[in-house]
Design a protein around this motif. Structure first.
Motif, PDB file in Angstrom:
ATOM      1  N   VAL A 169       1.070  -6.761   5.716  1.00 50.00           N
ATOM      2  CA  VAL A 169       0.854  -8.146   5.266  1.00 50.00           C
ATOM      3  C   VAL A 169      -0.061  -8.164   4.040  1.00 50.00           C
ATOM      4  CG1 VAL A 169      -0.196 -10.359   5.886  1.00 50.00           C
ATOM      5  CG2 VAL A 169       1.268  -9.170   7.527  1.00 50.00           C
ATOM      6  N   ALA A 170      -1.105  -7.331   4.078  1.00 51.28           N
ATOM      7  CA  ALA A 170      -2.053  -7.289   2.963  1.00 51.28           C
ATOM      8  C   ALA A 170      -1.428  -6.728   1.690  1.00 51.28           C
ATOM      9  CB  ALA A 170      -3.275  -6.449   3.355  1.00 51.28           C
ATOM     10  N   HIS A 171      -0.299  -6.022   1.845  1.00 50.77           N
ATOM     11  CA  HIS A 171       0.407  -5.457   0.681  1.00 50.77           C
ATOM     12  C   HIS A 171       1.718  -6.202   0.433  1.00 50.77           C
ATOM     13  CE1 HIS A 171      -2.465  -2.177   1.265  1.00 50.77           C
ATOM     14  NE2 HIS A 171      -2.193  -1.825   0.026  1.00 50.77           N
ATOM     15  N   ALA A 172       1.679  -7.499   0.644  1.00 51.03           N
ATOM     16  CA  ALA A 172       2.820  -8.372   0.318  1.00 51.03           C
ATOM     17  C   ALA A 172       4.105  -7.907   0.992  1.00 51.03           C
ATOM     18  CB  ALA A 172       3.012  -8.460  -1.191  1.00 51.03           C
ATOM     19  N   GLY A 173       3.971  -7.433   2.226  1.00 51.83           N
ATOM     20  CA  GLY A 173       5.153  -7.076   2.991  1.00 51.83           C
ATOM     21  C   GLY A 173       5.688  -5.677   2.756  1.00 51.83           C
ATOM     22  N   MET A 174       5.022  -4.866   1.927  1.00 52.65           N
ATOM     23  CA  MET A 174       5.438  -3.466   1.777  1.00 52.65           C
ATOM     24  C   MET A 174       5.277  -2.750   3.112  1.00 52.65           C
ATOM     25  SD  MET A 174       3.703  -2.302  -1.840  1.00 52.65           S
ATOM     26  CE  MET A 174       4.234  -0.588  -1.638  1.00 52.65           C
ATOM     27  N   SER A 175       6.225  -1.887   3.452  1.00 52.38           N
ATOM     28  CA  SER A 175       6.112  -1.130   4.691  1.00 52.38           C
ATOM     29  C   SER A 175       5.094  -0.005   4.529  1.00 52.38           C
ATOM     30  CB  SER A 175       7.467  -0.535   5.081  1.00 52.38           C
ATOM     31  OG  SER A 175       7.821   0.500   4.172  1.00 52.38           O
ATOM     32  N   VAL A 176       4.635   0.523   5.668  1.00 50.08           N
ATOM     33  CA  VAL A 176       3.712   1.652   5.623  1.00 50.08           C
ATOM     34  C   VAL A 176       4.339   2.812   4.849  1.00 50.08           C
ATOM     35  CG1 VAL A 176       2.589   3.431   7.030  1.00 50.08           C
ATOM     36  CG2 VAL A 176       2.467   1.023   7.717  1.00 50.08           C
ATOM     37  N   SER A 177       5.620   3.072   5.087  1.00 51.19           N
ATOM     38  CA  SER A 177       6.311   4.160   4.378  1.00 51.19           C
ATOM     39  C   SER A 177       6.300   3.934   2.876  1.00 51.19           C
ATOM     40  CB  SER A 177       7.755   4.287   4.881  1.00 51.19           C
ATOM     41  OG  SER A 177       7.787   4.688   6.221  1.00 51.19           O
ATOM     42  N   GLU A 178       6.521   2.692   2.460  1.00 55.83           N
ATOM     43  CA  GLU A 178       6.528   2.373   1.030  1.00 55.83           C
ATOM     44  C   GLU A 178       5.138   2.524   0.419  1.00 55.83           C
ATOM     45  OE1 GLU A 178      10.203  -0.883   1.009  1.00 55.83           O
ATOM     46  OE2 GLU A 178       8.144  -1.555   1.350  1.00 55.83           O
ATOM     47  N   ILE A 179       4.104   2.141   1.177  1.00 55.26           N
ATOM     48  CA  ILE A 179       2.737   2.297   0.674  1.00 55.26           C
ATOM     49  C   ILE A 179       2.415   3.777   0.509  1.00 55.26           C
ATOM     50  CG2 ILE A 179       0.298   1.866   1.150  1.00 55.26           C
ATOM     51  CD1 ILE A 179       1.232  -0.602   2.803  1.00 55.26           C
ATOM     52  N   PHE A 180       2.800   4.592   1.505  1.00 58.67           N
ATOM     53  CA  PHE A 180       2.611   6.045   1.400  1.00 58.67           C
ATOM     54  C   PHE A 180       3.313   6.586   0.161  1.00 58.67           C
ATOM     55  CE2 PHE A 180       0.671   6.451   5.477  1.00 58.67           C
ATOM     56  CZ  PHE A 180       0.270   7.768   5.632  1.00 58.67           C
ATOM     57  N   ALA A 181       4.574   6.187  -0.023  1.00 57.45           N
ATOM     58  CA  ALA A 181       5.392   6.741  -1.110  1.00 57.45           C
ATOM     59  C   ALA A 181       4.862   6.346  -2.479  1.00 57.45           C
ATOM     60  CB  ALA A 181       6.842   6.283  -0.952  1.00 57.45           C
ATOM     61  N   GLN A 182       4.439   5.097  -2.612  1.00 60.15           N
ATOM     62  CA  GLN A 182       4.031   4.601  -3.926  1.00 60.15           C
ATOM     63  C   GLN A 182       2.590   4.927  -4.273  1.00 60.15           C
ATOM     64  OE1 GLN A 182       5.064   0.603  -5.022  1.00 60.15           O
ATOM     65  NE2 GLN A 182       7.007   0.622  -3.925  1.00 60.15           N
ATOM     66  N   HIS A 183       1.718   4.967  -3.264  1.00 60.12           N
ATOM     67  CA  HIS A 183       0.288   5.098  -3.547  1.00 60.12           C
ATOM     68  C   HIS A 183      -0.361   6.345  -2.954  1.00 60.12           C
ATOM     69  CE1 HIS A 183       0.260   1.019  -5.194  1.00 60.12           C
ATOM     70  NE2 HIS A 183       0.890   0.608  -4.089  1.00 60.12           N
ATOM     71  N   GLY A 184       0.298   6.989  -1.985  1.00 59.68           N
ATOM     72  CA  GLY A 184      -0.256   8.186  -1.370  1.00 59.68           C
ATOM     73  C   GLY A 184      -1.092   7.892  -0.136  1.00 59.68           C
ATOM     74  N   GLU A 185      -1.303   8.928   0.676  1.00 63.22           N
ATOM     75  CA  GLU A 185      -2.023   8.740   1.937  1.00 63.22           C
ATOM     76  C   GLU A 185      -3.479   8.335   1.752  1.00 63.22           C
ATOM     77  OE1 GLU A 185      -2.859  10.889   6.268  1.00 63.22           O
ATOM     78  OE2 GLU A 185      -1.731  11.977   4.718  1.00 63.22           O
ATOM     79  N   PRO A 186      -4.247   8.935   0.803  1.00 64.79           N
ATOM     80  CA  PRO A 186      -5.658   8.518   0.674  1.00 64.79           C
ATOM     81  C   PRO A 186      -5.809   7.018   0.401  1.00 64.79           C
ATOM     82  CG  PRO A 186      -5.294  10.589  -0.478  1.00 64.79           C
ATOM     83  CD  PRO A 186      -3.935  10.083  -0.067  1.00 64.79           C
ATOM     84  N   TYR A 187      -4.942   6.484  -0.452  1.00 62.44           N
ATOM     85  CA  TYR A 187      -4.982   5.043  -0.738  1.00 62.44           C
ATOM     86  C   TYR A 187      -4.705   4.256   0.536  1.00 62.44           C
ATOM     87  CZ  TYR A 187      -3.429   0.501  -2.550  1.00 62.44           C
ATOM     88  OH  TYR A 187      -3.272  -0.844  -2.776  1.00 62.44           O
ATOM     89  N   PHE A 188      -3.691   4.688   1.294  1.00 62.25           N
ATOM     90  CA  PHE A 188      -3.356   3.998   2.540  1.00 62.25           C
ATOM     91  C   PHE A 188      -4.525   4.039   3.509  1.00 62.25           C
ATOM     92  CE2 PHE A 188      -1.961   4.231   6.954  1.00 62.25           C
ATOM     93  CZ  PHE A 188      -1.275   3.026   7.070  1.00 62.25           C
ATOM     94  N   ARG A 189      -5.161   5.204   3.652  1.00 65.53           N
ATOM     95  CA  ARG A 189      -6.257   5.340   4.616  1.00 65.53           C
ATOM     96  C   ARG A 189      -7.446   4.458   4.227  1.00 65.53           C
ATOM     97  NH1 ARG A 189      -3.510   6.796   8.873  1.00 65.53           N
ATOM     98  NH2 ARG A 189      -2.396   8.757   8.577  1.00 65.53           N
ATOM     99  N   ASP A 190      -7.703   4.320   2.926  1.00 67.86           N
ATOM    100  CA  ASP A 190      -8.789   3.432   2.495  1.00 67.86           C
ATOM    101  C   ASP A 190      -8.481   1.988   2.884  1.00 67.86           C
ATOM    102  OD1 ASP A 190     -10.212   5.523   1.392  1.00 67.86           O
ATOM    103  OD2 ASP A 190      -9.517   5.163  -0.655  1.00 67.86           O
ATOM    104  N   GLY A 191      -7.259   1.564   2.645  1.00 67.70           N
ATOM    105  CA  GLY A 191      -6.866   0.205   3.015  1.00 67.70           C
ATOM    106  C   GLY A 191      -6.885   0.000   4.517  1.00 67.70           C
TER     107      GLY A 191
END
Length: 204
Positions: free
Chosen positions: A61-83
């Motif tokens: 929701v905080a990423h405008a509906g992007m899925s977890v997989s899409e966040i991983f793919a576009q930004h990488g795991e460290p970015y995801f873990r910070d969020g």
């Protein structure tokens, strides 16, 4: 009053006592992907009459509906873990609720300490074969996009279990009816929060 009705009343009383003993703290479920955190968490929330929140969903929701997989793919795991850490910190301030966390969330010391200070945590402990059976039908697990998902699961269990052991409670997640796991979570919470009255609801 029938025996069944009496048992139901005892159960309802115990669940209300658990909520009171939480003093507004959330219950946080930790553990591997596929351990049932969302499924059990939703049912546990219903039993305790507390809202259920899924940290992964809140991140999406905080990423405008992007899925977890899409966040991983576009930004990488460290970015995801910070969020993820920021989202869980926010959810922990929301009062009584049941929170399902992502499998890697509890690895971060800051998040682990925050959960310890502000919530009661339950590790849903599942074996690798159970996890594989549950997740192999889904393609939305970015950490399992490997040639050998079974080996990846076993590696993640080995890496993460020492951290999951810091949870306040542990309940085995296995192939039994979901309500049985929920019952065991209730039992564990009762014993942890109501040690003097843990046997009250059983009529002893």
């Amino acid at each position: 009053m029938t025996e069944i009705a009496a048992r139901h009343q005892d159960s309802t009383t115990r669940e209300a006592d658990i909520v009171a003993a939480l003093h507004g703290r959330p219950v946080v479920l930790v553990g591997m992907m596929g351990s049932g955190k969302s499924t059990i968490g939703r049912r546990l929330g219903a039993r305790l009459h507390m809202p259920f929140l899924d940290a992964d969903h809140e991140i999406e929701v905080a990423h405008a509906g992007m899925s977890v997989s899409e966040i991983f793919a576009q930004h990488g795991e460290p970015y995801f873990r910070d969020g993820e850490a920021r989202v869980i910190a926010r959810l922990l301030e929301g009062g009584s609720c049941v929170i399902a966390t992502g499998g890697g969330a509890f690895m971060r010391e800051e998040t682990r300490n925050r959960i310890h200070d502000k919530a009661v945590s339950i590790w849903l402990k599942a074996d690798g074969d159970v996890i594989l059976k549950r997740v192999k039908r889904r393609a939305d697990r970015p950490l399992l996009q490997t040639p050998d998902p079974a080996a990846t699961i076993e590696r993640l269990i080995a890496e993460r279990s020492p951290f999951y052991q810091f949870a306040d409670l542990a309940v085995a997640s296995r192939d039994v009816p979901h309500e049985k796991i929920v019952d065991e979570c209730i039992d564990a919470l009762s014993a942890h929060l109501l040690p003097a009255g843990a046997s009250h609801s059983s009529g002893t």
